[in-house]
Structure formats: structure tokens, C-alpha cells
Enzyme design. Structure first.
Site: not given
Length: 203
Positions: A13, A113, A151
């Protein structure tokens, strides 16, 4: 032992919305990790695969405060500012990192995602990531990206659960809550992660 044919670099990310100064959910130290990520990407011969993940929210996602007409950080579960909405500027991978990825050709895979990366919270279904790694013979994951306490943490724990040697690059991750950085890294060590520096990976 370093075995490039079994190693994947996993970029979690590294998206504009998580980066200061303009990201809607910016991690304060997010830009500090970019030079290390660039160095890790500079020698693709070290990896069989490079996987870049992107949070990929639809407009009006249930986690957004705006969806509920509530102020950001309202606790229902936690409501967040709108971020990483599909195909917006904030959703894109940071330009310098994307430029490096673009040079690596078919060695790179992208995974979109909504939240989870390996499996849902109850492990009743799995994303495409485990299959991608297993079918490419990956045994060793090097994890970088954002954010350490969200994450990156969940990804590293799942990587250990799925049996991968998991290295988290300390100077290539950054936490939303800076006070939790070392706490989370110690937790990851207890799960079996190795906490390393970028220079260790490149040695």
C-alpha cells in the site's frame, strides 16, 4: 541464505493517500521510507517476484466517515476519511515507486484489496496472494510499506501463519501511531518475523 529464485519483495500500500503532505490518510513518516524502497527495487535480480498491493475501495465504502455522515475517526468501528478510492489519484502507487515497478516488466504483480491480503479474518476464504506466491515457488517474503500498525502488521502475521520466512524491513515501514512502531515490531518478532534493515536485505 539468500535465494533470489525463492524470494518475493512485497510492497504494501505505498499509495498517495497514505503519504504526506496531501494524502487523505497520510502516515507522518510515509515519505521517509521511499528511498529505502527505491534501493530495494534497484536490483530486481534479488527477487523472483515483486508484488505491489493497493487498497482498492469503491466510492461510499462502509469504512468511510462520509458514508455515515459522521466526522472522521468516529468510533463505530473506526471510521476513516475517504481514501484509496478506485482509480483516483490517491489510489495510485507513489510515482517514484511506480516508475521503478514499471521498469521491472513481468516480474511485477499487482493485487487490489479492500482490506485483507492473505485471507479474511476468519480464514474462511483466501485472496489470490497465497496462490500467487506458492505457484511461483516463493518461500521468503521481504515486506515494506504502510502502515506498520495496520496492513503491514496483518500481512506479516499472515505470512508467518502461511509458512513463509518473513522479513519486515524496519526502515521501509512506518506506523500511523508512531508510539506503537516498536511495540508492533516486537509483536511481529514473537510471531516469527525477522526485523531487518534495508542494508541487511541488500548485503
Amino acid at each position: 541464505m539468500h535465494t533470489p529464485n525463492h524470494t518475493a519483495l512485497l510492497l504494501v500500500d505505498v499509495q498517495n493517500d497514505f503519504l504526506p503532505p496531501t494524502g487523505s490518510l497520510a502516515v507522518s513518516g510515509g515519505r521517509d521510507i521511499l528511498p529505502v524502497i527505491h534501493r530495494l527495487l534497484a536490483d530486481p535480480s534479488r527477487y523472483a517476484l515483486v508484488v505491489a498491493t493497493q487498497v482498492h475501495h469503491p466510492p461510499g465504502h462502509i469504512s468511510f466517515a462520509s458514508t455515515h455522515a459522521a466526522p472522521p475517526f468516529t468510533i463505530m468501528n473506526m471510521l476513516w476519511p475517504d481514501h484509496c478510492v478506485q482509480n483516483t489519484k490517491g489510489w495510485e502507487i507513489e510515482a517514484g515507486v511506480q516508475g521503478r515497478l514499471g521498469e521491472l516488466g513481468d516480474k511485477v504483480r499487482y493485487i487490489h484489496k479492500v482490506r485483507v491480503l492473505f485471507a479474511d479474518n476468519l480464514y474462511t476464504s483466501f485472496t489470490s496472494l497465497p496462490g500467487l506466491l506458492y505457484t511461483n515457488g516463493i518461500k521468503d517474503l521481504v515486506i515494506v510499506g504502510l502502515a506498520t500498525d495496520y496492513c503491514v502488521r496483518a500481512t506479516a502475521i499472515d505470512a508467518c501463519k502461511f509458512g513463509f520466512r518473513t522479513r519486515v524491513v524496519k526502515d521501509a515501514v512506518s506506523a500511523v501511531d508512531v508510539s506503537k512502531e516498536d511495540v508492533v515490531l516486537k509483536e511481529l518478532e514473537r510471531w516469527g518475523c525477522e526485523i531487518v534493515l534495508g542494508s541487511d536485505v541488500l548485503a
